[in-house]
Design an enzyme around this catalytic site. Structure first.
Site, PDB file in Angstrom:
ATOM      1  N   ALA A 106      42.568  36.025  34.522  1.00 24.30           N
ATOM      2  CA  ALA A 106      41.690  37.215  34.319  1.00 24.30           C
ATOM      3  C   ALA A 106      41.794  38.131  33.084  1.00 24.30           C
ATOM      4  CB  ALA A 106      41.792  38.242  35.429  1.00 24.30           C
ATOM      5  N   PHE A 107      41.017  38.968  32.576  1.00 21.39           N
ATOM      6  CA  PHE A 107      41.274  39.813  31.220  1.00 21.39           C
ATOM      7  C   PHE A 107      42.498  40.615  31.440  1.00 21.39           C
ATOM      8  CE2 PHE A 107      40.399  44.009  31.605  1.00 21.39           C
ATOM      9  CZ  PHE A 107      39.786  44.209  32.741  1.00 21.39           C
ATOM     10  N   LYS A 108      43.031  40.938  32.468  1.00 24.23           N
ATOM     11  CA  LYS A 108      43.909  41.771  32.665  1.00 24.23           C
ATOM     12  C   LYS A 108      45.286  41.234  31.995  1.00 24.23           C
ATOM     13  CE  LYS A 108      41.972  44.614  36.005  1.00 24.23           C
ATOM     14  NZ  LYS A 108      40.615  44.061  36.781  1.00 24.23           N
ATOM     15  N   ASP A 109      45.415  39.810  32.050  1.00 24.91           N
ATOM     16  CA  ASP A 109      46.321  39.222  31.337  1.00 24.91           C
ATOM     17  C   ASP A 109      46.632  39.685  29.986  1.00 24.91           C
ATOM     18  OD1 ASP A 109      47.565  37.562  33.337  1.00 24.91           O
ATOM     19  OD2 ASP A 109      45.854  36.210  33.028  1.00 24.91           O
ATOM     20  N   LEU A 131      48.553  42.852  30.008  1.00 26.66           N
ATOM     21  CA  LEU A 131      49.867  42.728  31.049  1.00 26.66           C
ATOM     22  C   LEU A 131      50.951  41.796  30.755  1.00 26.66           C
ATOM     23  CD1 LEU A 131      48.152  43.555  34.273  1.00 26.66           C
ATOM     24  CD2 LEU A 131      49.926  44.901  33.415  1.00 26.66           C
TER      25      LEU A 131
END
Ligand code: PLP
Length: 501
Positions: free
Chosen positions: A113-116, A119
């Site tokens: 997911a783009f949150k990687d 993060l």
């Protein structure tokens, strides 16, 4: 560059302090005192830069206690080929015969997911901030997740010395793959807890813990400091600005646009973090015509952009795009602060009303300013399904349910506006994360009903010709290591028992 609170707290803070604290002492969000601008030289130089280099340049403008070289060291580690493949955030032209639409694939990282993107970098920024400020306390990352932040944060902070990470996710509010990814997480410092309720309950619970002064004092006296990995943390948002700058530079160097030509950016939106990063990219000088804010059935933002009234008092729907099942979009607070020419009193008043009555209405001038740039829209479940099939038929691309919400809104916007600007779609998750909904859209309602998650994932791989990402493989055979389920009232007690025993 100093950071201040959107709610007018008197202190000014360095980037490192803002990252460590996560949220301002008055409950507001940290914003940079002024927004740095990319010079013509920056843009020219970026045309010869990789994503890691662009990212370091963009971040260096917001963190002046870090050298660009130091930041480049972090971005290279965070976005290594080993974790992301050769191109960490590919910009893919959708059609060979139409050069208007581009997908910015933000999901090639470790949890799909783009949150990687943010993060994987945040732990480096956090560790460096701890070192630079001489912080000696243990940092405990508290996070509420609508599904994707949780796993991405766990992977980023797992076994990071000097940190503990606690993730709260809503029971039933996440996809099967999302849940399995989280509850099978290894690591000595990881804690994953299900909360009976929806994402907003979990997020409100976390914000309450941050706001509980007595509890925070007690933790401090035991050598523990709380911080956040949600997009309320500036360190989560800043890395996301970089990929919008990168997509513009990519279009320039592929000669799809000329210098100064405006683009549209379409963002499937929940907590308003990702689209706010696009707004910051615009303020830094990237020419943007429209920011298209795409919502699912939980269309609180869509209504807000049309009426100026933010009203969370409404029915909450569970949808096939669970990471956007949100009624309180926290980062809107940062936009409101900026767009009212930094009026913390107005922001505080609205946020208090949101807290107490669940509703506030902005003044006509603020509304008008937002409407000049933002286009809101929402898609219902049938619409999302149809769009997945339509994009597949038209372009042979299989997009996930969240990305499909973006396409749905854009297609209608394009139809009625005749806006032919080149358009970048933030593609926020791999379709494999939402295999059941995606395969149902392609093969027909009920297709995946009696199949195991592995079967559906394999079918999706066969259909798309794409390999199954490692993060999604063999999920149900991994041991479940986190089984706690609690009531939303018990979140603080849970944190207490984890941290203080
Ligand atoms: C988190 C998430 C979103 C929403 O992003 P916000 O920054 O919360 O607006 C959209 N799609 C996916 C797949 C997500 O994980």
């Amino acid at each position: 560059m100093k950071y201040v609170s959107t709610r007018g707290f008197e202190g000014r803070f360095t980037a490192e302090e803002a990252i460590i604290m996560g949220i301002a002492p008055d409950g507001g969000l940290f914003v940079p005192e002024s927004i740095p601008v990319l010079s013509d030289d920056d843009i020219e130089q970026m045309k010869n830069m990789s994503f890691c280099e662009i990212s370091a340049r963009v971040l260096s403008k917001y963190m002046d206690d870090f050298t660009e070289d130091e930041l480049l060291g972090y971005t290279r580690e965070a976005y290594s080929e080993e974790k992301w493949g050769e191109d960490p955030v590919p910009l893919v032209q959708l059609n060979s015969y139409n050069d208007r639409e581009y997908i910015l694939e933000l999901w090639h990282g470790p949890t799909c997911a783009f949150k990687d993107v943010a993060l994987q970098l945040l732990p480096h920024l956090m560790t460096a901030s701890i070192r630079k400020t001489g912080e000696s306390k243990k940092i405990c990352i508290l996070t509420a997740t609508s599904g994707d932040t949780g796993k991405a944060a766990l992977e980023g902070f797992k076994d990071l010395p000097g940190t503990e990470i606690i993730v709260f996710y809503p029971t039933g509010g996440v996809s099967e793959a999302q849940k399995l990814q989280m509850v099978t997480t290894t690591g000595d410092n990881t804690h994953v807890i299900a909360v009976n309720g929806c994402f907003d309950d979990a997020q409100t619970g976390v914000k309450k813990i941050f706001a509980d002064e007595a509890f925070n004092e007690e933790l401090l006296s035991k050598g523990i400091k709380l911080s956040s990995a949600n997009s309320i943390n500036w360190g989560r948002l800043a890395p996301q600005i970089a990929y919008y700058v990168y997509s513009y530079i990519e279009l320039l160097r592929r000669e799809k646009i000329t210098k100064g030509e405006s683009i549209n950016i379409v963002v499937p939106t929940g907590n308003f973090g990702n689209i706010l990063a696009a707004w910051f990219a615009k303020q830094m000088g990237i020419p943007v015509h429209r920011l298209i804010c795409a919502s699912n059935r939980n269309k609180v933002l869509c209504d807000f952009f049309s009426s100026g009234k933010y009203d969370r008092n409404r029915e909450f729907y569970k949808t096939s795009s669970p990471s956007m099942d949100i009624l309180i979009s926290s980062n809107l607070e940062r936009l409101l602060y900026e767009i009212t020419d930094k009026d913390p009193d107005k922001v505080k008043d609205w946020m208090n009303k949101l807290n107490t009555e669940g509703v506030y209405k902005v003044d006509p001038q603020t509304l008008k300013r937002m409407q000049m740039l933002f286009v809101g829209g929402f898609a219902d479940e049938t619409g999302v399904s149809k769009t997945i099939l339509d994009v597949y038929d038209r372009t042979d691309n299989i997009v996930d349910t969240h990305t499909a919400v973006g396409f749905n809104i854009y297609n209608r916007y394009h139809g009625r506006s005749g806006d032919e600007c080149k358009t970048v779609f933030a593609s926020t998750a791999s379709p494999f994360k939402f295999s059941a909904a995606v395969m149902d859209a392609i093969k027909g309602e009920g297709f995946s009903r009696d199949k195991s998650i592995e079967e559906v994932i394999t079918e999706l791989s066969d259909e798309s010709g794409l390999p199954i990402p490692d993060a999604i493989k063999d999920l149900s055979s991994k041991p479940v290591l986190h089984k706690d389920v609690i009531e939303k009232e018990d979140m603080e007690a849970k944190v207490r028992s984890i941290l203080l025993g």
